[in-house]
Write a protein that holds these residues in place. Structure first.
Motif, mmCIF file in Angstrom:
data_model
loop_
_atom_site.group_PDB
_atom_site.id
_atom_site.type_symbol
_atom_site.label_atom_id
_atom_site.label_comp_id
_atom_site.label_asym_id
_atom_site.label_seq_id
_atom_site.Cartn_x
_atom_site.Cartn_y
_atom_site.Cartn_z
ATOM 1 N N ARG A 173 28.610 38.525 37.652
ATOM 2 C CA ARG A 173 29.426 38.893 36.992
ATOM 3 C C ARG A 173 30.273 37.438 37.172
ATOM 4 N NH1 ARG A 173 32.581 43.601 39.204
ATOM 5 N NH2 ARG A 173 33.886 42.780 37.150
ATOM 6 N N ASP A 174 31.596 37.027 36.580
ATOM 7 C CA ASP A 174 32.233 35.971 35.988
ATOM 8 C C ASP A 174 33.048 35.708 37.260
ATOM 9 O OD1 ASP A 174 34.313 38.205 35.900
ATOM 10 O OD2 ASP A 174 35.109 37.158 34.400
ATOM 11 N N ASP A 175 33.618 37.227 38.364
ATOM 12 C CA ASP A 175 33.952 36.627 39.517
ATOM 13 C C ASP A 175 33.097 36.405 41.125
ATOM 14 O OD1 ASP A 175 36.456 39.518 39.247
ATOM 15 O OD2 ASP A 175 34.410 40.491 37.939
ATOM 16 N N GLY A 202 30.270 39.485 28.826
ATOM 17 C CA GLY A 202 31.304 39.386 28.721
ATOM 18 C C GLY A 202 31.904 38.803 27.669
ATOM 19 N N ARG A 203 33.450 38.133 27.473
ATOM 20 C CA ARG A 203 33.549 37.858 26.759
ATOM 21 C C ARG A 203 33.094 36.150 26.431
ATOM 22 N NH1 ARG A 203 39.440 39.722 25.456
ATOM 23 N NH2 ARG A 203 39.432 41.934 26.879
ATOM 24 N N ASN A 223 41.298 31.539 35.885
ATOM 25 C CA ASN A 223 41.991 32.823 36.079
ATOM 26 C C ASN A 223 40.956 32.988 37.177
ATOM 27 O OD1 ASN A 223 40.709 33.320 33.454
ATOM 28 N ND2 ASN A 223 40.985 35.338 34.270
ATOM 29 N N VAL A 224 39.788 32.978 37.069
ATOM 30 C CA VAL A 224 38.756 33.823 37.925
ATOM 31 C C VAL A 224 39.304 32.502 39.333
ATOM 32 C CG1 VAL A 224 36.443 34.735 38.407
ATOM 33 C CG2 VAL A 224 37.843 35.232 35.738
ATOM 34 N N LEU A 240 45.814 39.283 32.434
ATOM 35 C CA LEU A 240 46.013 38.662 31.531
ATOM 36 C C LEU A 240 46.268 38.776 29.772
ATOM 37 C CD1 LEU A 240 42.404 37.206 32.182
ATOM 38 C CD2 LEU A 240 44.124 36.243 32.743
ATOM 39 N N SER A 287 46.219 38.114 25.588
ATOM 40 C CA SER A 287 45.745 36.484 24.598
ATOM 41 C C SER A 287 46.174 37.239 23.501
ATOM 42 C CB SER A 287 44.380 36.626 24.692
ATOM 43 O OG SER A 287 44.054 37.871 23.768
ATOM 44 N N SER A 288 46.398 38.519 22.823
ATOM 45 C CA SER A 288 46.734 38.686 21.285
ATOM 46 C C SER A 288 48.177 39.144 21.565
ATOM 47 C CB SER A 288 45.529 39.063 20.873
ATOM 48 O OG SER A 288 45.832 40.847 21.486
ATOM 49 N N GLY A 289 48.095 39.610 22.409
ATOM 50 C CA GLY A 289 49.374 40.297 22.850
ATOM 51 C C GLY A 289 49.120 41.983 23.075
ATOM 52 N N GLY A 290 48.153 42.443 22.063
ATOM 53 C CA GLY A 290 47.526 43.925 21.673
ATOM 54 C C GLY A 290 47.920 44.791 22.849
ATOM 55 N N THR A 291 47.435 44.143 24.040
ATOM 56 C CA THR A 291 47.037 45.951 24.884
ATOM 57 C C THR A 291 48.961 46.111 25.332
ATOM 58 O OG1 THR A 291 45.329 44.698 25.344
ATOM 59 C CG2 THR A 291 45.835 46.128 26.961
ATOM 60 N N GLN A 349 28.751 33.969 33.079
ATOM 61 C CA GLN A 349 28.859 35.486 33.053
ATOM 62 C C GLN A 349 27.751 36.118 32.341
ATOM 63 O OE1 GLN A 349 32.446 36.837 30.657
ATOM 64 N NE2 GLN A 349 32.738 37.937 31.841
ATOM 65 N N GLY A 355 36.415 31.411 33.934
ATOM 66 C CA GLY A 355 37.472 31.333 33.471
ATOM 67 C C GLY A 355 38.443 30.701 34.427
ATOM 68 N N CYS A 406 43.180 32.192 27.201
ATOM 69 C CA CYS A 406 44.383 33.165 27.656
ATOM 70 C C CYS A 406 45.557 32.589 28.560
ATOM 71 C CB CYS A 406 43.607 34.290 27.893
ATOM 72 S SG CYS A 406 42.939 33.714 30.150
HETATM 73 O O1 PRT Z 1 31.785 42.059 34.035
HETATM 74 P P1 PRT Z 1 32.614 40.340 34.613
HETATM 75 O O2 PRT Z 1 33.141 40.854 35.769
HETATM 76 O O3 PRT Z 1 31.781 39.221 34.258
HETATM 77 O O4 PRT Z 1 33.269 40.650 33.549
HETATM 78 P P2 PRT Z 1 35.219 40.996 32.630
HETATM 79 O O5 PRT Z 1 35.404 42.259 32.710
HETATM 80 O O6 PRT Z 1 35.844 40.639 34.758
HETATM 81 O O7 PRT Z 1 35.537 39.724 31.924
HETATM 82 P P3 PRT Z 1 36.297 39.543 30.280
HETATM 83 O O8 PRT Z 1 34.714 39.466 30.264
HETATM 84 O O9 PRT Z 1 36.610 40.364 29.726
HETATM 85 O O10 PRT Z 1 36.850 38.282 30.685
HETATM 86 C C1 PRT Z 1 36.435 36.697 30.923
HETATM 87 C C2 PRT Z 1 37.197 35.744 30.776
HETATM 88 O O11 PRT Z 1 37.630 35.676 29.435
HETATM 89 C C3 PRT Z 1 38.675 36.067 32.029
HETATM 90 O O12 PRT Z 1 38.385 35.703 33.101
HETATM 91 C C4 PRT Z 1 39.500 34.743 30.606
HETATM 92 O O13 PRT Z 1 38.973 34.307 31.222
HETATM 93 C C5 PRT Z 1 38.778 35.029 29.493
HETATM 94 N N1 PRT Z 1 39.626 36.216 28.131
HETATM 95 C C6 PRT Z 1 40.339 36.048 27.707
HETATM 96 C C7 PRT Z 1 40.516 37.353 29.119
HETATM 97 C C8 PRT Z 1 40.775 37.707 28.132
HETATM 98 N N2 PRT Z 1 41.513 36.225 27.144
HETATM 99 C C9 PRT Z 1 41.826 39.447 27.785
HETATM 100 N N3 PRT Z 1 42.055 39.135 26.572
HETATM 101 N N4 PRT Z 1 39.525 37.988 29.252
HETATM 102 C C10 PRT Z 1 40.540 39.357 29.473
HETATM 103 N N5 PRT Z 1 41.137 39.864 28.290
HETATM 104 C C11 PRT Z 1 42.025 41.399 28.766
HETATM 105 C C12 PRT Z 1 43.365 40.959 29.492
HETATM 106 O O14 PRT Z 1 42.616 41.461 30.928
HETATM 107 C C13 PRT Z 1 43.716 42.699 29.315
HETATM 108 O O15 PRT Z 1 43.608 44.028 29.317
HETATM 109 O O16 PRT Z 1 42.181 42.204 27.394
HETATM 110 C C14 PRT Z 1 43.174 42.354 27.738
HETATM 111 C C15 PRT Z 1 44.041 41.891 27.028
HETATM 112 O O17 PRT Z 1 43.907 41.264 25.188
HETATM 113 P P4 PRT Z 1 44.867 41.069 24.113
HETATM 114 O O18 PRT Z 1 44.797 40.543 23.114
HETATM 115 O O19 PRT Z 1 45.435 42.509 24.027
HETATM 116 O O20 PRT Z 1 46.551 40.119 24.753
#
Ligand code: PRT
Ligand code: ZN
Length: 310
Positions: free
Chosen positions: A65-67, A26-27, A86-87, A180, A182-186, A23, A84, A114
């Protein structure tokens, strides 16, 4: 020329290099680069910010991009990828449906944790899976969701969203979301509650369905994988040293978590005691140390392991 084609051209221009898709930003990016660095990989960044060139091994990183990663690996444009689950599952479902090969899972990497979950508005929670009939569910993971709904025999409508899925119920576009967490905050911030986990996910190393044509590259891939296994094992391993009464050796050895045959060394001026050294492949907790002491061990030292080649 399309993006994938331009990369494919680079590949035919340098058939003696291993390509790893990671990636770009990103994360998963920092953890992936840190993991590769721990495997001894050094690189310089290309001017276009799209490629990192390996300096000490014939391995290059494609920053994407991860996708895009599952497809780049499935089509053998890249030999390896980090993505990930998931992807990976989402894209692999689609590739399989189109009769194309998939990217193959090699190793889970223990970061990027996540879960993909269904969530409902807090004031209209879901009682059971039957409640899904007739509901509209917003998601960026239509393939995984479709498979799940088919498995449980629920008749719900999938509303595809490419981002900000959590806003869909408030916008009146959906009754539930599948996103997705992770913490549940969103979810909390958007008045939603998690009702069901469809899948747990973490980052995976994946590989192309075909082998690299160049034997030196295949060799490097094997070496990288060995180093990766070593790094992963080191994270859990400890080196333990202690003094033990000869009479209690059997009991003490049995208490060591995940250890191979320990090394036993004589102690000067203490015939009835020995020094025991062992690598424990699981974490050594305080309780274990207390039990070792109860069994007669003394001078117990637990040290981190820096490198290990299985
Ligand atoms: O630009 P690009 O397409 O490469 O990046 P992206 O924005 O699609 O992905 P990115 O960087 O956000 O995440 C990459 C991967 O990290 C995901 O495919 C997951 O495998 C993993 N990952 C782990 C997460 C999270 N934790 C996560 N919390 N990906 C996304 N989230 C988002 C979720 O979609 C939601 O909007 O975070 C939000 C929820 O987080 P909490 O902590 O509030 O629950
Ligand atoms: Zn993405």
């Amino acid at each position: 020329m399309s993006y994938a084609n331009s990369i494919a051209t680079r590949r035919s221009a340098a058939p003696d290099r291993v390509r790893i898709a990671i990636q770009k930003s990103g994360r998963l990016t920092d953890n992936t680069l840190a993991l590769l660095a721990r495997c001894g990989y050094r690189y310089s960044r290309g001017r276009d910010d799209l490629v990192c060139f390996g300096e000490n091994m014939p391995v290059d990183l494609l920053l994407v991009r991860d996708d895009d990663i599952p497809e780049l690996v499935a089509e053998s444009v890249c030999d390896l990828g980090v993505v990930g689950q998931n992807v990976l599952q989402e894209k692999n479902h689609r590739l399989a449906r189109d009769g194309k090969p998939s990217a193959l899972e090699l190793r889970s990497l223990r970061y990027g944790h996540c879960r993909l979950s269904l969530a409902a508005p807090r004031d209209e929670p879901l009682d059971c899976a039957n409640d899904l009939n007739g509901k509209r569910i917003a998601t960026s993971y239509p393939e995984i969701l479709r498979q799940y709904l088919t498995d449980i025999g629920a008749d719900a409508k999938i509303v595809e969203f490419s981002g900000a899925v959590e806003l869909a119920p408030r916008l009146g576009r959906a009754d539930l979301i599948c996103d997705l967490v992770s913490s549940g905050g969103t979810l909390l911030a958007n008045g939603l509650v998690e009702v069901l986990c469809l899948m747990k996910s973490e980052a995976w190393l994946v590989r192309a369905p075909t082998n690299h044509a160049d034997p030196t590259c295949r060799d490097w891939m094997t070496r990288l994988l060995q180093r990766l296994d070593g790094v992963m094992q080191v994270d859990e391993s400890k080196y333990i040293m202690l003094h033990a009464p000869r009479a209690a050796l059997e009991e003490i050895t049995a208490l060591l978590p995940g250890s191979e045959t320990p090394t036993i060394l004589p102690l000067s001026h203490a015939e009835d005691k020995v020094a025991l050294h062992a690598v424990c492949r699981e974490n050594v907790f305080w309780e274990t140390l207390e039990n070792l002491k109860k069994a007669g061990a003394s001078s117990i030292l637990v040290l981190p392991v820096e490198k290990m080649l299985p």
